[in-house]
Enzyme design. Structure first.
Site, mmCIF file in Angstrom:
data_model
loop_
_atom_site.group_PDB
_atom_site.id
_atom_site.type_symbol
_atom_site.label_atom_id
_atom_site.label_comp_id
_atom_site.label_asym_id
_atom_site.label_seq_id
_atom_site.Cartn_x
_atom_site.Cartn_y
_atom_site.Cartn_z
ATOM 1 N N GLU A 172 1.403 -0.872 -0.052
ATOM 2 C CA GLU A 172 0.359 0.056 0.250
ATOM 3 C C GLU A 172 0.876 1.612 0.130
ATOM 4 O OE1 GLU A 172 -2.835 -0.033 3.502
ATOM 5 O OE2 GLU A 172 -4.249 -1.568 1.937
ATOM 6 N N GLU A 291 -5.221 -8.671 -0.498
ATOM 7 C CA GLU A 291 -6.328 -8.262 0.590
ATOM 8 C C GLU A 291 -7.598 -7.879 0.417
ATOM 9 O OE1 GLU A 291 -5.283 -5.135 3.291
ATOM 10 O OE2 GLU A 291 -3.150 -5.646 3.145
#
Length: 499
Positions: A172, A291
């Site tokens: 991320e 995710e």
């Protein structure tokens, strides 16, 4: 209500990569400590791992587990987790404002993965570190011997290489919450150089490049294009992350949120193909949805926690029946996009937004989301069939033409089986299903099951046995035709045998 489904044996979407049923263990909350690792627990083995947790994980048949993060990895020094435990430092984990003891590190997690019959999907720190640390970790893990890092692995008790094949290039990196967050150009260049160097160390590995943290990020799309433009030639997958919430308690809209996942996948695949065309490449970049899950129940409690505990109870969502239905829709969506999604990781596996929960010194129990994942992972192997669906639809504030029936069909040619997974999103009406399976010859029903007839807010934290998969006796087969009923608000599986 009625719905019609048609599939043809010769019309395939894609072979399913088993890694689509992956999961995730991060050094976050009680995922590791008091989760998979509790050396004083009655079921702990000689390495300190809870055997009751390993048994529950084995029921899910998880082929791949991402580790050690997540946000945690962007401040992690992997060297802290090797060598004698008594020499390992305690560190402040800035990602989750906890204290990391490093009692469990690389060797221990690889040992756990072997016991749980799964592979490691290793993430490298591209937040506070870079090319050298990533290459050192890869050399330590995979090089056979005769060098500093590979010989150090042997000194630390692992004569044979770990042979970790799947690696994530950070986590991320577009997120302002991320330690060492970067612009797309900064990350793209770093990822390119890290990937290039890592494949010089071991050209057998596969690398996952960070896409956007969600499709709601202000740089979504632009981020994907830029980082791919830098790193395309050296990486194999691009990541996607998505979490669902239901703060407004709008069930029809909530159960439609898997459509957001579907559009996200198609948008990112299109960007990958645009960069491929620009570069004139013959390589297709596939997707790692590494995710995804429901995550909102615990956020208020987490916001009130004081920092710097060891293994605090963080992100411990207690899931209910409606969450299980949405996770089922998510699994179906991933399968129907298996031509591009090759890796997916339910985030996470134990205690932290997880299907498996533990009590310190006590029992292990399974959340409602455990059950659709278990059935999909165990029976959803083979090839996804191109499913033609006619279903009544509804509209919500976010989504239009939402089919009441969410479904996928899979052929397992090794077992001569066709497996149908389905969710009926209707709150009140049964869906009568007519399935036409062309090209399979006469079909017989192996089993038809349902997760149904439960209050949408039912949780299993008080009564762990309050929910179970039951037989659905409504299904009948005649030749290549199968008919039956899916109850309102239900997760369903129908397994069929063909000759």
């Amino acid at each position: 209500m009625r719905a019609n489904v048609k599939v043809n044996k010769d019309r395939l979407v894609s072979e399913i990569d088993d890694r689509i049923y992956g999961s995730f263990i991060e050094h976050l909350g009680r995922a590791v400590y008091e989760g998979i690792y509790e050396p004083d627990h009655p079921t702990a083995n000689e390495l300190g791992f809870r055997e009751d947790v390993i048994e529950a994980v084995s029921e899910l048949n998880v082929p791949l587990v991402r580790y050690p993060g997540g946000n945690f990895v962007s401040g992690y020094k992997w060297e802290d987790g090797i060598g004698p435990r008594e020499n390992r430092p305690k560190r402040l984990d800035l990602a989750w404002r906890s204290v990391e003891t490093n009692e469990v590190g690389l060797h221990e997690f690889v040992d756990w993965a072997k016991q749980a019959n799964t592979e490691v999907n290793m993430a490298v720190n591209l937040g506070t570190r870079g090319v050298e640390a990533a290459c050192n970790l890869l050399e330590y893990s995979n090089h056979p011997g005769g060098t500093y890092w590979s010989d150090l692995r042997k000194e630390n008790g692992a004569e044979e290489p770990f042979n970790i094949q799947t690696w994530c290039l950070g986590n991320e990196m577009d997120g302002p919450w991320q330690i060492g967050a970067k612009t797309a150009d900064e990350y793209g260049r770093l990822a390119q150089e890290t990937a290039k160097a890592m494949k010089l160390v071991d050209d057998s590995i596969e690398l996952v490049l960070c896409g956007s943290s969600s499709n709601k990020m202000p740089t979504f799309g632009e981020w994907e294009y830029t980082v791919l433009d830098h790193a395309y030639d050296h990486i194999d997958y691009l990541s996607l992350h998505l979490y669902w919430e239901n703060f407004e308690n709008d069930l029809p809209n909530y159960l439609a949120k898997s459509m957001q996942m579907d559009s996200f996948i198609k948008d990112v695949a299109a960007i990958c193909d645009a960069v491929k065309a620009k570069k004139g490449s013959d390589k297709t970049i596939n997707l790692s949805f590494d995710e995804w899950n429901v995550w909102y129940h615990s956020k208020e409690a987490d916001s009130k926690r004081e920092p710097w505990d060891i293994a605090p109870p963080l992100l411990e969502d207690i899931y209910n029946f409606e969450d299980a239905l949405l996770v089922g829709c998510g699994l179906i969506t991933l399968l129907n996009n298996s031509d591009r999604v090759k890796i997916a990781c339910l985030a996470q596996l134990v205690n932290v937004i997880a299907p498996i929960m533990t009590v310190k010194d006590g029992e292990v129990w399974r959340q409602p989301t455990f059950y659709p994942f278990m059935q999909a992972s165990n029976y959803g192997r083979g090839h996804v069939l191109d499913l033609q669906l006619e279903s009544p639809t509804y509209d919500t504030k976010e989504f239009k033409n939402v089919p009441y029936l969410e479904s996928t069909a899979i052929v397992n040619e090794e077992k001569n089986e066709v497996v149908i997974f389905a969710v009926n999103r209707s709150e009140n009406e049964t869906l009568s299903i007519d399935v036409d399976l062309e090209g399979f010859g006469d079909l017989t029903i192996i089993e038809s099951t349902e997760l149904a007839d439960y209050d949408i807010k039912l949780t299993l934290d008080k009564d762990h046995e309050a929910m179970e998969i039951k037989d659905n006796h409504s299904f009948q087969s005649e030749g290549t035709n199968v008919k039956g009923d899916f109850k309102p608000l239900s997760w369903n599986m129908v397994r069929l045998q063909y000759k």
